[in-house]
Design a protein around this motif. Structure first.
Motif, PDB file in Angstrom:
ATOM      1  N   ASP A 104     -11.535 -10.163   9.079  1.00 28.76           N
ATOM      2  CA  ASP A 104     -10.461 -10.460  10.038  1.00 28.76           C
ATOM      3  C   ASP A 104      -9.342 -11.317   9.445  1.00 28.76           C
ATOM      4  OD1 ASP A 104     -11.864  -9.047  11.966  1.00 28.76           O
ATOM      5  OD2 ASP A 104     -12.707 -10.841  12.911  1.00 28.76           O
ATOM      6  N   ASP A 105      -9.693 -12.283   8.598  1.00 29.30           N
ATOM      7  CA  ASP A 105      -8.698 -13.219   8.062  1.00 29.30           C
ATOM      8  C   ASP A 105      -7.695 -12.568   7.111  1.00 29.30           C
ATOM      9  OD1 ASP A 105      -9.996 -15.139   9.529  1.00 29.30           O
ATOM     10  OD2 ASP A 105     -10.878 -16.172   7.803  1.00 29.30           O
ATOM     11  N   VAL A 106      -8.061 -11.433   6.514  1.00 30.51           N
ATOM     12  CA  VAL A 106      -7.175 -10.798   5.530  1.00 30.51           C
ATOM     13  C   VAL A 106      -6.848  -9.345   5.873  1.00 30.51           C
ATOM     14  CG1 VAL A 106      -7.886 -12.322   3.642  1.00 30.51           C
ATOM     15  CG2 VAL A 106      -9.128 -10.174   4.041  1.00 30.51           C
ATOM     16  N   ALA A 107      -7.242  -8.896   7.045  1.00 29.67           N
ATOM     17  CA  ALA A 107      -7.068  -7.484   7.407  1.00 29.67           C
ATOM     18  C   ALA A 107      -5.612  -7.040   7.333  1.00 29.67           C
ATOM     19  CB  ALA A 107      -7.639  -7.218   8.794  1.00 29.67           C
ATOM     20  N   ALA A 108      -4.707  -7.815   7.894  1.00 27.28           N
ATOM     21  CA  ALA A 108      -3.291  -7.423   7.888  1.00 27.28           C
ATOM     22  C   ALA A 108      -2.770  -7.303   6.459  1.00 27.28           C
ATOM     23  CB  ALA A 108      -2.457  -8.427   8.675  1.00 27.28           C
ATOM     24  N   GLN A 109      -3.148  -8.233   5.604  1.00 29.60           N
ATOM     25  CA  GLN A 109      -2.708  -8.226   4.210  1.00 29.60           C
ATOM     26  C   GLN A 109      -3.308  -7.044   3.442  1.00 29.60           C
ATOM     27  OE1 GLN A 109      -3.885 -11.762   2.144  1.00 29.60           O
ATOM     28  NE2 GLN A 109      -3.099 -11.074   0.179  1.00 29.60           N
ATOM     29  N   VAL A 110      -4.592  -6.799   3.607  1.00 28.39           N
ATOM     30  CA  VAL A 110      -5.268  -5.719   2.877  1.00 28.39           C
ATOM     31  C   VAL A 110      -4.775  -4.356   3.320  1.00 28.39           C
ATOM     32  CG1 VAL A 110      -7.510  -4.587   2.525  1.00 28.39           C
ATOM     33  CG2 VAL A 110      -7.341  -7.075   2.354  1.00 28.39           C
ATOM     34  N   LEU A 111      -4.523  -4.201   4.623  1.00 27.11           N
ATOM     35  CA  LEU A 111      -4.152  -2.894   5.152  1.00 27.11           C
ATOM     36  C   LEU A 111      -2.641  -2.636   5.168  1.00 27.11           C
ATOM     37  CD1 LEU A 111      -6.729  -2.700   8.065  1.00 27.11           C
ATOM     38  CD2 LEU A 111      -6.850  -1.623   5.801  1.00 27.11           C
ATOM     39  N   LYS A 112      -1.864  -3.621   4.763  1.00 27.68           N
ATOM     40  CA  LYS A 112      -0.404  -3.470   4.756  1.00 27.68           C
ATOM     41  C   LYS A 112       0.001  -2.346   3.797  1.00 27.68           C
ATOM     42  CE  LYS A 112       3.851  -6.037   4.013  1.00 27.68           C
ATOM     43  NZ  LYS A 112       4.429  -7.314   3.612  1.00 27.68           N
ATOM     44  N   GLY A 113       0.692  -1.359   4.318  1.00 27.00           N
ATOM     45  CA  GLY A 113       1.187  -0.257   3.500  1.00 27.00           C
ATOM     46  C   GLY A 113       0.139   0.755   3.079  1.00 27.00           C
ATOM     47  N   VAL A 114      -1.074   0.643   3.579  1.00 23.84           N
ATOM     48  CA  VAL A 114      -2.143   1.571   3.221  1.00 23.84           C
ATOM     49  C   VAL A 114      -2.086   2.777   4.156  1.00 23.84           C
ATOM     50  CG1 VAL A 114      -4.649   1.829   3.103  1.00 23.84           C
ATOM     51  CG2 VAL A 114      -3.582  -0.286   2.347  1.00 23.84           C
ATOM     52  N   ALA A 115      -2.326   3.980   3.604  1.00 25.25           N
ATOM     53  CA  ALA A 115      -2.250   5.210   4.396  1.00 25.25           C
ATOM     54  C   ALA A 115      -3.409   6.145   4.048  1.00 25.25           C
ATOM     55  CB  ALA A 115      -0.925   5.913   4.126  1.00 25.25           C
ATOM     56  N   ASP A 116      -3.684   7.079   4.941  1.00 24.47           N
ATOM     57  CA  ASP A 116      -4.695   8.097   4.689  1.00 24.47           C
ATOM     58  C   ASP A 116      -4.377   8.816   3.373  1.00 24.47           C
ATOM     59  OD1 ASP A 116      -5.699   7.390   7.143  1.00 24.47           O
ATOM     60  OD2 ASP A 116      -5.280   9.302   8.121  1.00 24.47           O
ATOM     61  N   GLY A 117      -5.407   9.130   2.606  1.00 21.28           N
ATOM     62  CA  GLY A 117      -5.243   9.831   1.349  1.00 21.28           C
ATOM     63  C   GLY A 117      -4.978   8.930   0.160  1.00 21.28           C
ATOM     64  N   GLN A 118      -4.721   7.661   0.411  1.00 22.26           N
ATOM     65  CA  GLN A 118      -4.442   6.701  -0.660  1.00 22.26           C
ATOM     66  C   GLN A 118      -5.764   6.140  -1.204  1.00 22.26           C
ATOM     67  OE1 GLN A 118      -1.754   3.642   0.617  1.00 22.26           O
ATOM     68  NE2 GLN A 118      -2.156   2.339  -1.146  1.00 22.26           N
ATOM     69  N   ARG A 119      -5.769   5.772  -2.459  1.00 20.39           N
ATOM     70  CA  ARG A 119      -6.942   5.151  -3.082  1.00 20.39           C
ATOM     71  C   ARG A 119      -6.917   3.650  -2.790  1.00 20.39           C
ATOM     72  NH1 ARG A 119     -10.544   7.171  -5.906  1.00 20.39           N
ATOM     73  NH2 ARG A 119     -11.852   6.036  -7.356  1.00 20.39           N
ATOM     74  N   LEU A 120      -8.083   3.093  -2.472  1.00 15.58           N
ATOM     75  CA  LEU A 120      -8.204   1.680  -2.120  1.00 15.58           C
ATOM     76  C   LEU A 120      -9.452   1.111  -2.789  1.00 15.58           C
ATOM     77  CD1 LEU A 120      -7.145  -0.660  -0.279  1.00 15.58           C
ATOM     78  CD2 LEU A 120      -8.679   0.210   1.494  1.00 15.58           C
ATOM     79  N   THR A 121      -9.347  -0.121  -3.273  1.00 10.73           N
ATOM     80  CA  THR A 121     -10.489  -0.830  -3.846  1.00 10.73           C
ATOM     81  C   THR A 121     -10.750  -2.070  -2.998  1.00 10.73           C
ATOM     82  OG1 THR A 121      -9.983  -0.045  -6.062  1.00 10.73           O
ATOM     83  CG2 THR A 121     -11.401  -1.969  -5.908  1.00 10.73           C
ATOM     84  N   LEU A 122     -12.024  -2.272  -2.633  1.00  9.84           N
ATOM     85  CA  LEU A 122     -12.429  -3.387  -1.786  1.00  9.84           C
ATOM     86  C   LEU A 122     -13.668  -4.059  -2.361  1.00  9.84           C
ATOM     87  CD1 LEU A 122     -12.206  -1.566   1.658  1.00  9.84           C
ATOM     88  CD2 LEU A 122     -10.612  -3.294   0.806  1.00  9.84           C
ATOM     89  N   LYS A 123     -13.851  -5.334  -2.012  1.00 11.89           N
ATOM     90  CA  LYS A 123     -15.086  -6.072  -2.311  1.00 11.89           C
ATOM     91  C   LYS A 123     -15.741  -6.347  -0.969  1.00 11.89           C
ATOM     92  CE  LYS A 123     -15.202 -10.538  -3.347  1.00 11.89           C
ATOM     93  NZ  LYS A 123     -15.186 -11.851  -4.027  1.00 11.89           N
ATOM     94  N   CYS A 124     -16.995  -5.919  -0.806  1.00 11.88           N
ATOM     95  CA  CYS A 124     -17.658  -5.971   0.499  1.00 11.88           C
ATOM     96  C   CYS A 124     -19.150  -6.275   0.365  1.00 11.88           C
ATOM     97  CB  CYS A 124     -17.573  -4.609   1.194  1.00 11.88           C
ATOM     98  SG  CYS A 124     -15.993  -3.765   1.176  1.00 11.88           S
ATOM     99  N   PHE A 125     -19.754  -6.670   1.482  1.00 13.94           N
ATOM    100  CA  PHE A 125     -21.205  -6.700   1.595  1.00 13.94           C
ATOM    101  C   PHE A 125     -21.643  -5.301   2.012  1.00 13.94           C
ATOM    102  CE2 PHE A 125     -20.431 -11.242   2.526  1.00 13.94           C
ATOM    103  CZ  PHE A 125     -21.346 -11.820   1.668  1.00 13.94           C
ATOM    104  N   CYS A 126     -22.683  -4.767   1.398  1.00 16.51           N
ATOM    105  CA  CYS A 126     -23.226  -3.472   1.793  1.00 16.51           C
ATOM    106  C   CYS A 126     -24.315  -3.707   2.831  1.00 16.51           C
ATOM    107  CB  CYS A 126     -23.795  -2.728   0.587  1.00 16.51           C
ATOM    108  SG  CYS A 126     -24.468  -1.107   1.011  1.00 16.51           S
ATOM    109  N   GLU A 127     -24.146  -3.108   3.988  1.00 20.09           N
ATOM    110  CA  GLU A 127     -25.144  -3.267   5.042  1.00 20.09           C
ATOM    111  C   GLU A 127     -26.113  -2.090   5.099  1.00 20.09           C
ATOM    112  OE1 GLU A 127     -24.533  -4.021   9.585  1.00 20.09           O
ATOM    113  OE2 GLU A 127     -24.715  -5.861   8.422  1.00 20.09           O
ATOM    114  N   GLY A 128     -25.845  -1.031   4.357  1.00 19.98           N
ATOM    115  CA  GLY A 128     -26.776   0.095   4.310  1.00 19.98           C
ATOM    116  C   GLY A 128     -26.344   1.255   5.173  1.00 19.98           C
ATOM    117  N   LEU A 129     -27.264   2.182   5.357  1.00 24.12           N
ATOM    118  CA  LEU A 129     -26.985   3.437   6.048  1.00 24.12           C
ATOM    119  C   LEU A 129     -27.342   3.343   7.520  1.00 24.12           C
ATOM    120  CD1 LEU A 129     -26.129   6.439   5.690  1.00 24.12           C
ATOM    121  CD2 LEU A 129     -28.549   6.946   5.286  1.00 24.12           C
TER     122      LEU A 129
END
Length: 145
Positions: A104-129
């Protein structure tokens, strides 16, 4: 003698139930805004397709490798959900999609200018399937040191 044996069996069964319940309670689970993500390094870097393929091939083994860990993931955005801060990345052709919830604290910054079909790199916790491979508390990856 019979009472003593029954008492031991009941004690053993109760102990086993307590251990199983305790293990389930300790299963890795994070919120969509877990602040530990800012200070923890990624333990593995992989593509969304590779993560999806791992879960398609053997979900249990993939959970053992990735669940609860900080991962850096790169992939093509399949869809942005405007009602939330979630991004869906394309997975393997026969594998589950990857759903990443942005912190939530960085969502606006991370998603700024991002669009469908674009490549994105993120650092996340994996919660599984859980129908999709769920990633939580996603932020921009750490800068190169």
């Amino acid at each position: 003698m019979h009472r003593r044996l029954c008492g031991r069996v009941i004690t053993t069964v109760i102990s086993v139930i307590a251990v199983v319940a305790g293990a389930a309670a300790c299963a890795p689970s994070v919120s969509d805004h877990d602040n530990r993500i800012f200070s923890l390094p990624a333990s593995v870097k992989l593509s969304a397709v590779d993560l999806s393929s791992a879960y398609a091939a053997d979900a249990g083994a993939a959970d053992g490798r990735y669940r609860g860990r900080v991962i850096e993931i790169s992939g093509v955005i399949r869809s942005l959900r405007p009602d939330t801060t979630a991004v869906t990345m394309a997975g393997a052709e026969a594998g589950p999609v990857i759903e990443a919830s942005i912190h939530d604290d960085v969502a606006a910054q991370v998603l700024k200018g991002v669009a469908d079909g674009q490549r994105l790199t993120l650092k996340c916790f994996c919660e599984g399937l859980d129908q999709h491979v769920r990633l939580k508390s996603c932020v921009a990856p750490d800068p190169v040191r």
